[in-house]
Design an enzyme around this catalytic site. Sequence first.
Site, mmCIF file in Angstrom:
data_model
loop_
_atom_site.group_PDB
_atom_site.id
_atom_site.type_symbol
_atom_site.label_atom_id
_atom_site.label_comp_id
_atom_site.label_asym_id
_atom_site.label_seq_id
_atom_site.Cartn_x
_atom_site.Cartn_y
_atom_site.Cartn_z
ATOM 1 N N THR A 166 -128.098 -56.682 -25.811
ATOM 2 C CA THR A 166 -129.358 -56.388 -25.116
ATOM 3 C C THR A 166 -129.129 -56.040 -23.644
ATOM 4 O OG1 THR A 166 -129.906 -58.678 -24.525
ATOM 5 C CG2 THR A 166 -130.670 -57.890 -26.680
ATOM 6 N N HIS A 224 -123.897 -63.859 -16.369
ATOM 7 C CA HIS A 224 -123.908 -65.200 -16.971
ATOM 8 C C HIS A 224 -125.324 -65.771 -16.887
ATOM 9 C CE1 HIS A 224 -122.371 -69.046 -18.287
ATOM 10 N NE2 HIS A 224 -123.094 -69.603 -17.337
ATOM 11 N N ASP A 241 -116.310 -67.815 -15.649
ATOM 12 C CA ASP A 241 -117.612 -67.780 -14.969
ATOM 13 C C ASP A 241 -117.491 -68.103 -13.479
ATOM 14 O OD1 ASP A 241 -118.906 -67.066 -17.344
ATOM 15 O OD2 ASP A 241 -119.135 -69.152 -17.945
HETATM 16 C C1 GRF Z 1 -126.216 -62.866 -22.207
HETATM 17 O O1 GRF Z 1 -127.022 -64.004 -22.112
HETATM 18 C C2 GRF Z 1 -125.194 -62.847 -21.097
HETATM 19 O O2 GRF Z 1 -125.672 -63.414 -19.905
HETATM 20 C C3 GRF Z 1 -124.084 -63.672 -21.663
HETATM 21 O O3 GRF Z 1 -124.035 -63.323 -23.029
HETATM 22 C C4 GRF Z 1 -125.323 -62.894 -23.446
HETATM 23 C C5 GRF Z 1 -125.158 -61.538 -24.032
HETATM 24 O O4 GRF Z 1 -126.343 -61.082 -24.625
HETATM 25 N N1 GRF Z 1 -122.852 -63.455 -20.961
HETATM 26 P P1 GRF Z 1 -126.476 -59.577 -25.077
HETATM 27 O O5 GRF Z 1 -125.330 -59.300 -26.052
HETATM 28 O O6 GRF Z 1 -126.383 -58.722 -23.856
HETATM 29 O O7 GRF Z 1 -127.805 -59.481 -25.752
#
Ligand code: GRF
Length: 220
Positions: A18, A115, A151
């Site tokens: 996403t 993150h 992180d």
């Molecule tokens: C997000 O919450 C991002 O912050 C974390 O992993 C998740 C990835 O979600 N690192 P998407 O694949 O971008 O929907």
Amino acid sequence: MARSQARRVAVLVSGRGTNLQALLDAVAAPDYPARIARVVSNVPGAGALARAEAAGVPVAVIDHRPFGKDRSAFEAALTAELEACGAELVCLAGFMRLLTDGFVARWRDRLINIHPSLLPAFKGLDTHARVLAAGVRFTGCTVHYVRPAMDAGPIIAQAVVPVRPEDTAQTLAARVLVEEHRLLPAVVRWWAEGRLHPEGEVVTVAGAITPAAGLVNPTA
Ligand code: GRF
């Protein structure tokens, strides 16, 4: 801006994508100063790959499993792919492999991560459940330059959301995700405009506007 002038970004993914979608949507605007040169997934069949293909962005799958414990060989394949597409910035958007110090050094100040917490709090996985267990009143998301520890690295920008008494990890994740989708394209734009200046642990964002007031949660 002419597409040929747009700065080249590669996005590394492992999952549903996403955040990648937010970038794909942003770069579709004619005046956006960056374009996505390649999406690379370490997970075959990741939802993010279909999103990239639907947007006409070239994809590559570099499955980490055949490399076994040899992270350096996996990362050499990754670097070859990133160099082949001329990536100037590498964006980790839900990329679920830890990267070695060598890879991080190779892409120093050209590698960013998103993150879902207000770093340096709540590094690692299961962020939202841990936020709820800790009883904090605000959480959010962070885009930062990547340094060797997980992180960790100079913070570029953060977005904050309230924690509500009725929240579950799912409702909280959804609230944070809305902000992730605003923050990441904004940061990539600033980078492409040459406005990010990392120095030691602190990043200056040229021309940035900062909110004047704080928030209280709860109020009664
Ligand atoms: C997000 O919450 C991002 O912050 C974390 O992993 C998740 C990835 O979600 N690192 P998407 O694949 O971008 O929907």
